[in-house]
Design an enzyme around this catalytic site. Structure first.
Site, mmCIF file in Angstrom:
data_model
loop_
_atom_site.group_PDB
_atom_site.id
_atom_site.type_symbol
_atom_site.label_atom_id
_atom_site.label_comp_id
_atom_site.label_asym_id
_atom_site.label_seq_id
_atom_site.Cartn_x
_atom_site.Cartn_y
_atom_site.Cartn_z
ATOM 1 N N GLY A 160 0.748 -1.241 0.474
ATOM 2 C CA GLY A 160 -0.366 -0.130 0.159
ATOM 3 C C GLY A 160 0.869 1.437 -0.104
ATOM 4 O O GLY A 160 1.807 1.295 0.445
ATOM 5 N N HIS B 241 -4.122 1.198 7.423
ATOM 6 C CA HIS B 241 -3.429 1.984 7.488
ATOM 7 C C HIS B 241 -2.701 2.735 6.546
ATOM 8 O O HIS B 241 -3.013 4.321 6.617
ATOM 9 C CB HIS B 241 -2.022 0.967 7.235
ATOM 10 C CG HIS B 241 -0.346 1.140 7.323
ATOM 11 N ND1 HIS B 241 0.343 0.706 8.560
ATOM 12 C CD2 HIS B 241 0.264 2.284 6.470
ATOM 13 C CE1 HIS B 241 1.195 1.062 7.452
ATOM 14 N NE2 HIS B 241 1.581 1.950 7.341
ATOM 15 N N GLU B 242 -3.406 3.243 5.541
ATOM 16 C CA GLU B 242 -3.369 4.200 4.467
ATOM 17 C C GLU B 242 -4.453 5.291 4.460
ATOM 18 O O GLU B 242 -3.895 6.334 4.336
ATOM 19 C CB GLU B 242 -3.833 3.359 2.500
ATOM 20 C CG GLU B 242 -3.034 2.127 2.496
ATOM 21 C CD GLU B 242 -1.165 2.796 3.350
ATOM 22 O OE1 GLU B 242 -1.105 3.850 2.839
ATOM 23 O OE2 GLU B 242 -0.616 1.599 3.133
ATOM 24 N N GLN C 50 2.314 10.048 1.451
ATOM 25 C CA GLN C 50 3.849 9.392 1.004
ATOM 26 C C GLN C 50 4.670 9.850 0.186
ATOM 27 O O GLN C 50 5.762 9.946 0.150
ATOM 28 C CB GLN C 50 3.717 7.869 1.440
ATOM 29 C CG GLN C 50 3.238 7.334 2.479
ATOM 30 C CD GLN C 50 3.173 6.013 3.176
ATOM 31 O OE1 GLN C 50 1.960 5.683 1.999
ATOM 32 N NE2 GLN C 50 4.205 5.580 3.319
ATOM 33 N N HIS D 242 -2.326 7.318 6.970
ATOM 34 C CA HIS D 242 -1.568 8.030 6.534
ATOM 35 C C HIS D 242 -2.154 9.458 5.835
ATOM 36 O O HIS D 242 -2.166 10.750 5.556
ATOM 37 C CB HIS D 242 -1.071 7.335 5.227
ATOM 38 C CG HIS D 242 0.007 6.864 6.086
ATOM 39 N ND1 HIS D 242 1.302 7.313 6.126
ATOM 40 C CD2 HIS D 242 0.726 5.650 5.641
ATOM 41 C CE1 HIS D 242 2.378 6.538 6.580
ATOM 42 N NE2 HIS D 242 2.438 5.369 6.100
ATOM 43 N N CYS E 7 5.772 0.184 8.427
ATOM 44 C CA CYS E 7 5.989 1.160 6.946
ATOM 45 C C CYS E 7 6.328 1.827 5.568
ATOM 46 O O CYS E 7 8.042 1.951 5.770
ATOM 47 C CB CYS E 7 5.172 2.987 7.743
ATOM 48 S SG CYS E 7 4.940 3.869 6.577
ATOM 49 N N LEU E 8 6.695 2.164 4.626
ATOM 50 C CA LEU E 8 7.163 2.748 4.158
ATOM 51 C C LEU E 8 8.010 3.712 4.599
ATOM 52 O O LEU E 8 9.580 4.438 3.829
ATOM 53 C CB LEU E 8 6.547 2.375 2.428
ATOM 54 C CG LEU E 8 6.387 1.194 1.638
ATOM 55 C CD1 LEU E 8 6.218 1.413 0.384
ATOM 56 C CD2 LEU E 8 7.453 0.124 1.531
#
Length: 188
Positions: free
Chosen positions: A68, A154-155, A73, A158, A112-113
């Site tokens: 994702g 999660h997204e 991000q 963000h 997380c990226l």
């Protein structure tokens, strides 16, 4: 099948894939970047720019070995995220919102990226129903469970300026912040 945690797949990568991952991560905002704490705005223009953004985000997500990626991000303050879980095709969700949640929750480790090297326990709903639009403005109503539900939540966090370190327990948060804190450079 690969193991996944939050946004990050745990596959073993060959040398070219590791190089692509490093390049992708260089384009993804990292902890400390103010964009990660900002709230994204609703999308009102469904055009070629939005399609290109979604394509770019899917490419970055793949190259970074993620499941994702939210527009915040990549420094774009629009309510868009891309997701690809299990064997499903990647898809972009525009102006997403959760309209139903299961009562059942589960705690699992998430990565997380944008927080490289961090894995913390986060409690999430096991099932969610999401209403969104695709990149052409067509309404969608999707149900996600288990990993898919975790990634979607999660997204969405963000897009609201929330990170996994805001949703974990105090001890895990302290440990994550200690890892993320810049290390002093000592000269002798």
């Amino acid at each position: 099948m690969s193991e996944e945690a939050g946004q990050v797949r745990k596959d073993e990568l060959d040398q070219p894939a590791r190089a692509r991952r490093r390049l992708a991560l260089a384009q993804i905002r990292q902890y400390g970047d103010p964009a990660l704490r900002m709230t994204a705005r609703d999308v009102d223009a469904f055009d070629g720019d939005l399609e290109r953004l979604a394509e770019r985000m899917i490419d970055l997500m793949h190259d970074a070995n993620g499941v994702g990626l939210a527009a915040t991000q990549v420094g774009v303050l629009q309510r868009v995220f891309v997701v690809e879980v299990e064997d499903d095709e990647p898809q972009a969700l525009v102006n997403p919102r959760i309209v139903a949640r299961s009562d059942e929750t589960a705690v699992d480790d998430e990565g997380c990226l944008s927080l490289q090297g961090i894995l913390v326990p986060v409690e999430r709903h096991v099932k969610v129903t999401v209403e969104a639009l695709d990149v052409h403005g067509t309404p969608l109503r999707l149900e996600f469970s288990e990993l898919g539900a975790r990634v979607v939540q999660h997204e969405l966090d963000h897009l609201d300026g929330m990170l996994i370190i805001d949703r974990t327990d105090p001890e895990s948060r302290r440990g994550a912040l200690a890892t993320l804190r810049p290390k002093p450079v000592l000269y002798s």
